[in-house]
Design an enzyme around this catalytic site. Structure first.
Site, PDB file in Angstrom:
ATOM      1  N   GLU A 331       8.037  -6.097   8.489  1.00 32.09           N
ATOM      2  CA  GLU A 331       6.885  -6.996   8.663  1.00 32.09           C
ATOM      3  C   GLU A 331       6.951  -8.094   7.627  1.00 32.09           C
ATOM      4  O   GLU A 331       7.493  -7.874   6.533  1.00 32.09           O
ATOM      5  CB  GLU A 331       5.565  -6.218   8.438  1.00 32.09           C
ATOM      6  N   LYS A 333       5.805 -10.096   4.555  1.00 33.01           N
ATOM      7  CA  LYS A 333       4.961  -9.738   3.394  1.00 33.01           C
ATOM      8  C   LYS A 333       4.179 -10.996   3.020  1.00 33.01           C
ATOM      9  O   LYS A 333       4.707 -11.925   2.413  1.00 33.01           O
ATOM     10  CB  LYS A 333       5.819  -9.261   2.213  1.00 33.01           C
ATOM     11  N   GLU A 384      -3.968  -8.347   4.779  1.00 34.92           N
ATOM     12  CA  GLU A 384      -3.793  -9.320   3.704  1.00 34.92           C
ATOM     13  C   GLU A 384      -4.651 -10.532   4.081  1.00 34.92           C
ATOM     14  O   GLU A 384      -4.557 -11.038   5.203  1.00 34.92           O
ATOM     15  CB  GLU A 384      -2.302  -9.698   3.600  1.00 34.92           C
ATOM     16  N   GLU A 483       6.202 -13.860   1.103  1.00 34.94           N
ATOM     17  CA  GLU A 483       6.954 -13.452  -0.094  1.00 34.94           C
ATOM     18  C   GLU A 483       8.261 -12.757   0.255  1.00 34.94           C
ATOM     19  O   GLU A 483       9.098 -12.548  -0.603  1.00 34.94           O
ATOM     20  CB  GLU A 483       6.129 -12.434  -0.888  1.00 34.94           C
ATOM     21  N   LYS A 488       8.869  -0.461   6.827  1.00 34.11           N
ATOM     22  CA  LYS A 488       8.087   0.778   6.882  1.00 34.11           C
ATOM     23  C   LYS A 488       8.650   1.748   7.920  1.00 34.11           C
ATOM     24  O   LYS A 488       9.028   1.309   9.018  1.00 34.11           O
ATOM     25  CB  LYS A 488       6.632   0.449   7.261  1.00 34.11           C
ATOM     26  N   LYS A 507       9.615  -2.870  -0.159  1.00 33.52           N
ATOM     27  CA  LYS A 507       9.360  -4.318  -0.162  1.00 33.52           C
ATOM     28  C   LYS A 507      10.606  -5.044  -0.625  1.00 33.52           C
ATOM     29  O   LYS A 507      11.303  -4.594  -1.535  1.00 33.52           O
ATOM     30  CB  LYS A 507       8.145  -4.667  -1.023  1.00 33.52           C
TER      31      LYS A 507
END
Ligand code: ATP
Length: 680
Positions: A331, A333, A384, A483, A488, A507
């Site tokens: 995904e 970030k 987020e 970022e 996951k 990450k």
């Protein structure tokens, strides 16, 4: 008279069957061993074992203050165990004799007046404290400040002032306060709550008045801990983690062996889903089996759940290595602020990564949820919150988001628009989703919520096991202003793990792809040296420290002078003028480091570094390393940004730093992982 731990159980178990007696005997023997450990450490014995007869049955605040004094004196190996046993001893006494006062006594010991998600900041600065100490001691404010500078602590300053008051001063004080007032724990706690409730014009004066009255009634050591509570550090070498262990121990003793299990981990787990000590303590008082704790203290809308966190990776290869033969998703970030959105019975709450209530900051999100999701019977989603340019349909940098006002935001005047990027579902229609696979949580999320440009979007994802595809996806994420990627697990080991920095969430940040360590550190500036040349008139370098959660100490790990814009150099210089202290605090482990100025711990900076090395100068991790007082130091540190969402005691822990150091060594030697998921 106070009974010792063993005698509690001897006298209370008469007449029960033989199985219970054997269990009881084992329990007593185990506890006798712990008592011996305390005796060997020569812990001073409590002088005030009797509850004050004049303050019927109440817990005296002096009992708490004396406990803190004793805890502060325990040093050396096994000190954590000894502190735990000692604190548990007083806790269990309060549990048995003053059960309803136990929660305030416990909360005071961990520097809280309530759960973190209920805002209870005292808002009392040094100015008010100095004025109150001056009023109580008869010293001028200047003298109080001088005393603080010499002793390094306002707590010690009031203790000293009160114990060396002149007879004339004492006379004046005794005119306003009845002699021999005995402060109770509940009185102190209630007064602190009263302080917290003061708001608006005139509140500073009122706070000063309330605090002065309280300090007048307090004995010198009591006054010391009241001030230290307000200054958010009891300075006894035992922070929340140790107190939590003592709480677990005390309940184990309280249940006299009738309720078996691992109290520490049950309390810890309960706190992850339900970070409310009062609820957990009330539950522990009422249970027959520890299994009941998670049945009662579980995720529920309105109470934030500690968020799941990710492990940093340096390359796509490392991801393949970690997730070999597992289904996973990548995904974007997003670079914003984490928002846990709760909805139930028409009520929307928004919590930050640190469980702070941010609902007031985002009235626009509240309205959006009300308008579109009223029909749902409660939910908790993880997302987020990202600043968004509505005109050009693109996301804006994190800095733009932080420029939005935090309080009293008028929905009609909002300049920084936000879009919600949702990526997980924790609870829906009265059901917890924590144990479901991510595959299921994600599909339910997509079935329940609807995307709307610039308002609510699902985190962009790609389920791919192809190296080139992931590489392209990573580059795209960066092009879109993100970022990097979050990766996951989707099926196996993919449940939501509250509070855990899990290997099931990885990450990959663009910064990591440079040379250097795979994660940034959040460190606290505690001192600085004046700059020269272009930096004349400002600080040229800062001393940074990580936080040792066990010892409640700040441990030095590097000096930093890189990553500062001219504007920041000036801004930070001005900022720190308010927080200058004459000497390093007792909780700074900074022997051998010379700085021009020292600061109170007030802010957290995110730092990127190329490497970690053993250092004879810095103290970080020295208690873990046990290498002749050597610590670990960061090489070539560079400032990334101010972590506005973290408090100093939430800075990178010594343990985390040590684990990254260890991982770096392992990766360098064999480019592989250890089996243990909790490697760091
Ligand atoms: P960081 O400085 O990287 O944000 P952190 O310690 O706050 O570190 P991490 O677990 O390291 O948290 O990184 C996860 C953070 O990234 C989350 O807390 C969240 O705020 C943010 N984030 C952005 N996009 C996603 C996403 N798709 N899934 C999960 N978290 C995301």
């Amino acid at each position: 008279m106070q009974k010792n731990i063993a005698s509690y159980f001897k006298s209370s178990k008469k007449g029960e069957d033989s199985n219970d007696q054997i269990k009881e005997q084992q329990f007593i023997e185990e506890n006798l061993k712990k008592e011996k450990l305390i005796a060997e450490l020569k812990v001073p014995s409590s002088k005030s074992k009797q509850l004050n007869p004049e303050v019927k049955g109440a817990v005296l605040f002096m009992d708490m203050a004396e406990l803190y004094e004793q805890v502060g004196e325990i040093k050396g190996q096994n000190s954590k165990d000894a502190i735990k046993e000692l604190v548990a001893k007083l806790f269990i006494r309060i549990m048995k004799e003053n059960r309803e006062e136990f929660v305030p006594a416990y909360l005071f010991s961990i520097l809280k007046l309530g759960p973190d998600y209920e805002s209870w900041e005292l808002g009392i600065g040094q100015g008010i404290i100095v004025k109150s100490i001056s009023a109580v001691s008869g010293k001028s404010e200047k003298q109080v400040r001088e005393l603080m500078n010499t002793l390094g602590d306002l707590g010690l300053a009031i203790e000293k002032s009160k114990s060396t008051q002149t007879s004339l001063n004492k006379f004046f004080v005794s005119q306003t306060v009845k002699e021999e007032v005995k402060l109770t724990m509940i009185q102190v706690f209630n007064t602190l709550q009263q302080l917290q409730k003061q708001e608006g014009t005139g509140s500073s004066l009122e706070k000063e008045r309330i605090l002065t009255n309280l300090l007048r009634m307090a004995k010198p050591i009591e006054a010391k801990y009241i001030i230290r509570f307000i200054e958010k550090n009891l300075k006894i070498g035992a922070a929340e983690k140790t107190m939590q262990a003592a709480l677990a121990r005390a309940f184990q003793l309280y249940h006299k062996g009738n309720v078996e299990g691992d109290y520490e981990s049950i309390i810890n787990q309960a706190l992850c889903e339900c970070p409310n000590y009062k609820k957990i303590i009330d539950t522990l008082f009422s249970i027959q089996s520890l299994k009941e704790v998670p049945e009662i203290c579980h995720i529920i809308p309105g109470v934030p759940c500690k968020p799941m966190l990710a492990k940093p990776m340096k390359s796509i290869q490392m991801i393949f290595q970690r997730f070999e033969n597992m289904k996973f998703t990548c995904e974007y970030k997003y670079d914003g602020l984490r928002g846990q959105i709760h909805f139930e019975n028409g009520q929307v709450s928004i919590f930050s990564r640190n469980l702070e209530n941010m609902t007031q900051t985002y009235p626009d999100i509240v309205t959006y949820i009300h308008t579109h999701y009223q029909h749902l019977d409660g939910f908790i989603i993880d997302s987020e919150i990202v600043a968004y340019d509505v005109a050009n349909n693109r996301i804006l940098p994190f800095q733009t988001l932080t420029s939005r006002a935090k309080k009293n935001v008028d929905q009609n005047q909002i300049e920084v628009q936000v879009c919600l990027y949702i990526f997980d579902l924790l609870y829906l229609n009265r059901q917890s989703f924590l144990k479901e696979t991510l595959e299921k949580r994600r599909s339910t999320l997509r079935d329940t919520f609807k995307e709307e440009e610039g308002k609510l979007k699902f985190a962009t994802s790609r389920d791919s096991e192809n190296f080139e595809e992931i590489e392209e996806f990573l580059l795209n994420s960066i092009k879109m202003g993100c970022e990097g990627l979050m990766i996951k697990t989707l099926e196996v080991n993919s449940q939501y793990e509250p509070a855990k920095r899990s290997f099931n969430w990885l990450k990959l940040k663009k910064d990591y792809l440079d040379n250097g360590l795979s994660d940034t550190f959040d460190l606290v500036p505690i001192g600085a040296c004046y700059g020269t040349g272009k930096r004349k008139g400002f600080y040229g370098s800062y001393l940074l420290a990580c936080y040792n959660e066990d010892m409640d100490q700040y441990e030095t790990t590097c000096k930093i002078g890189t990553g500062f814009s001219d504007e920041n150099l000036e801004k930070f210089f001005q900022f720190f003028q308010e927080y200058l202290i004459p000497h390093p605090l007792s909780e700074y482990k900074c022997d051998g480091v010379n700085m021009d100025v020292w600061f109170s711990p007030v802010v957290v900076w995110e730092i990127k570094s190329a490497d970690i090395q053993i250092s004879p100068i810095y103290s970080a991790c020295s208690t873990i390393l046990q290498l002749n007082n050597k610590g670990v130091g960061l090489r070539f540190p560079r400032l990334i940004k101010v972590r506005e969402d973290k408090k100093p005691n939430e800075a990178t822990s010594s343990q985390f730093l040590y684990d990254v150091y260890k991982q770096q060594a392992v990766v360098a030697s064999n480019n592989t992982f250890e089996q243990d998921d909790d490697f760091y």
